[in-house]
Motif scaffolding. Structure first.
Motif, PDB file in Angstrom:
ATOM      1  N   LYS A  41      -3.356  12.329  15.574  1.00 10.57           N
ATOM      2  CA  LYS A  41      -3.325  13.545  14.768  1.00 10.57           C
ATOM      3  C   LYS A  41      -2.524  14.625  15.478  1.00 10.57           C
ATOM      4  N   VAL A  42      -1.785  15.364  14.667  1.00 10.38           N
ATOM      5  CA  VAL A  42      -1.019  16.495  15.172  1.00 10.38           C
ATOM      6  C   VAL A  42      -1.628  17.751  14.560  1.00 10.38           C
ATOM      7  N   TYR A  43      -1.974  18.681  15.427  1.00  9.64           N
ATOM      8  CA  TYR A  43      -2.562  19.946  15.000  1.00  9.64           C
ATOM      9  C   TYR A  43      -1.661  21.084  15.444  1.00  9.64           C
ATOM     10  N   TYR A  44      -1.732  22.179  14.708  1.00 11.24           N
ATOM     11  CA  TYR A  44      -1.178  23.430  15.207  1.00 11.24           C
ATOM     12  C   TYR A  44      -2.363  24.364  15.375  1.00 11.24           C
ATOM     13  N   VAL A  45      -2.524  24.864  16.585  1.00 11.10           N
ATOM     14  CA  VAL A  45      -3.639  25.761  16.882  1.00 11.10           C
ATOM     15  C   VAL A  45      -3.113  27.184  16.892  1.00 11.10           C
ATOM     16  N   GLU A  46      -3.711  28.000  16.028  1.00 12.97           N
ATOM     17  CA  GLU A  46      -3.347  29.412  15.955  1.00 12.97           C
ATOM     18  C   GLU A  46      -4.631  30.218  15.967  1.00 12.97           C
ATOM     19  N   ARG A  47      -4.694  31.172  16.867  1.00 16.34           N
ATOM     20  CA  ARG A  47      -5.910  31.992  17.032  1.00 16.34           C
ATOM     21  C   ARG A  47      -7.134  31.111  17.242  1.00 16.34           C
ATOM     22  N   GLU A  52      -4.721  20.745  10.913  1.00 15.54           N
ATOM     23  CA  GLU A  52      -4.080  19.431  10.979  1.00 15.54           C
ATOM     24  C   GLU A  52      -2.749  19.453  10.237  1.00 15.54           C
ATOM     25  N   LEU A  53      -1.693  19.040  10.931  1.00 13.88           N
ATOM     26  CA  LEU A  53      -0.363  18.956  10.329  1.00 13.88           C
ATOM     27  C   LEU A  53      -0.046  17.545   9.861  1.00 13.88           C
ATOM     28  N   ALA A  54      -0.556  16.541  10.595  1.00 11.50           N
ATOM     29  CA  ALA A  54      -0.246  15.150  10.245  1.00 11.50           C
ATOM     30  C   ALA A  54      -1.262  14.210  10.867  1.00 11.50           C
ATOM     31  N   MET A  55      -1.444  13.056  10.204  1.00 12.16           N
ATOM     32  CA  MET A  55      -2.257  11.970  10.747  1.00 12.16           C
ATOM     33  C   MET A  55      -1.382  10.721  10.669  1.00 12.16           C
ATOM     34  N   LEU A  56      -1.142  10.109  11.823  1.00 12.22           N
ATOM     35  CA  LEU A  56      -0.200   8.995  11.897  1.00 12.22           C
ATOM     36  C   LEU A  56      -0.852   7.778  12.540  1.00 12.22           C
ATOM     37  N   ASP A  57      -0.245   6.619  12.328  1.00  6.35           N
ATOM     38  CA  ASP A  57      -0.809   5.362  12.817  1.00  6.35           C
ATOM     39  C   ASP A  57      -0.482   5.058  14.269  1.00  6.35           C
ATOM     40  N   ALA A  58       0.610   5.611  14.793  1.00  6.98           N
ATOM     41  CA  ALA A  58       1.050   5.263  16.142  1.00  6.98           C
ATOM     42  C   ALA A  58       1.406   6.505  16.945  1.00  6.98           C
ATOM     43  N   GLU A  59       1.217   6.397  18.247  1.00 12.03           N
ATOM     44  CA  GLU A  59       1.534   7.488  19.163  1.00 12.03           C
ATOM     45  C   GLU A  59       3.004   7.897  19.041  1.00 12.03           C
ATOM     46  N   GLU A  60       3.895   6.913  18.971  1.00 13.93           N
ATOM     47  CA  GLU A  60       5.328   7.199  18.876  1.00 13.93           C
ATOM     48  C   GLU A  60       5.658   7.980  17.603  1.00 13.93           C
ATOM     49  N   GLN A  61       4.972   7.664  16.504  1.00 10.52           N
ATOM     50  CA  GLN A  61       5.183   8.396  15.254  1.00 10.52           C
ATOM     51  C   GLN A  61       4.755   9.860  15.406  1.00 10.52           C
ATOM     52  N   ALA A  62       3.652  10.073  16.096  1.00  9.64           N
ATOM     53  CA  ALA A  62       3.166  11.439  16.319  1.00  9.64           C
ATOM     54  C   ALA A  62       4.171  12.233  17.153  1.00  9.64           C
ATOM     55  N   TYR A  63       4.734  11.611  18.165  1.00  7.13           N
ATOM     56  CA  TYR A  63       5.711  12.295  19.007  1.00  7.13           C
ATOM     57  C   TYR A  63       6.994  12.593  18.225  1.00  7.13           C
ATOM     58  N   ASP A  64       7.421  11.645  17.386  1.00  9.25           N
ATOM     59  CA  ASP A  64       8.585  11.894  16.518  1.00  9.25           C
ATOM     60  C   ASP A  64       8.319  13.097  15.619  1.00  9.25           C
ATOM     61  N   PHE A  65       7.119  13.139  15.042  1.00  6.79           N
ATOM     62  CA  PHE A  65       6.757  14.235  14.143  1.00  6.79           C
ATOM     63  C   PHE A  65       6.794  15.574  14.874  1.00  6.79           C
ATOM     64  N   VAL A  66       6.238  15.610  16.080  1.00 10.51           N
ATOM     65  CA  VAL A  66       6.221  16.856  16.857  1.00 10.51           C
ATOM     66  C   VAL A  66       7.642  17.316  17.149  1.00 10.51           C
ATOM     67  N   TYR A  67       8.485  16.401  17.572  1.00  6.11           N
ATOM     68  CA  TYR A  67       9.872  16.765  17.887  1.00  6.11           C
ATOM     69  C   TYR A  67      10.597  17.289  16.645  1.00  6.11           C
TER      70      TYR A  67
END
Length: 80
Positions: A41-47, A52-67
């Protein structure tokens, strides 16, 4: 992409290390990648409130999404 590549690419486009967290949800304004229930899961933390911005199946997919997300936020072209 692999973690080392993400770190290198984020640095290359000028993203400060305080702007993201890999492995834990950190307080403050930042993007966070965490493993939860066999998903990444990719989150953006504000205050101190994670969204949650995205939920992905693989670590590499999450890193691609963040980039890709940082590239959009900064208005820069993705590195090849």
């Amino acid at each position: 992409m692999k973690k080392e590549q993400l770190l290198s690419d984020l640095s290359a486009i000028g993203v400060d290390a305080n702007s993201y967290s890999l492995g834990v949800i950190r307080h403050g304004d930042c993007a966070c990648v965490v493993a939860q229930n066999d998903k990444w899961k990719v989150y953006y933390v504000e205050r101190d409130k994670p969204a949650e911005l995205a939920m992905l199946d693989a670590e590499e997919q999450a890193y691609d999404f963040v980039y890709e997300t940082f590239c959009k936020w900064l208005g820069v072209e993705k590195l090849q």
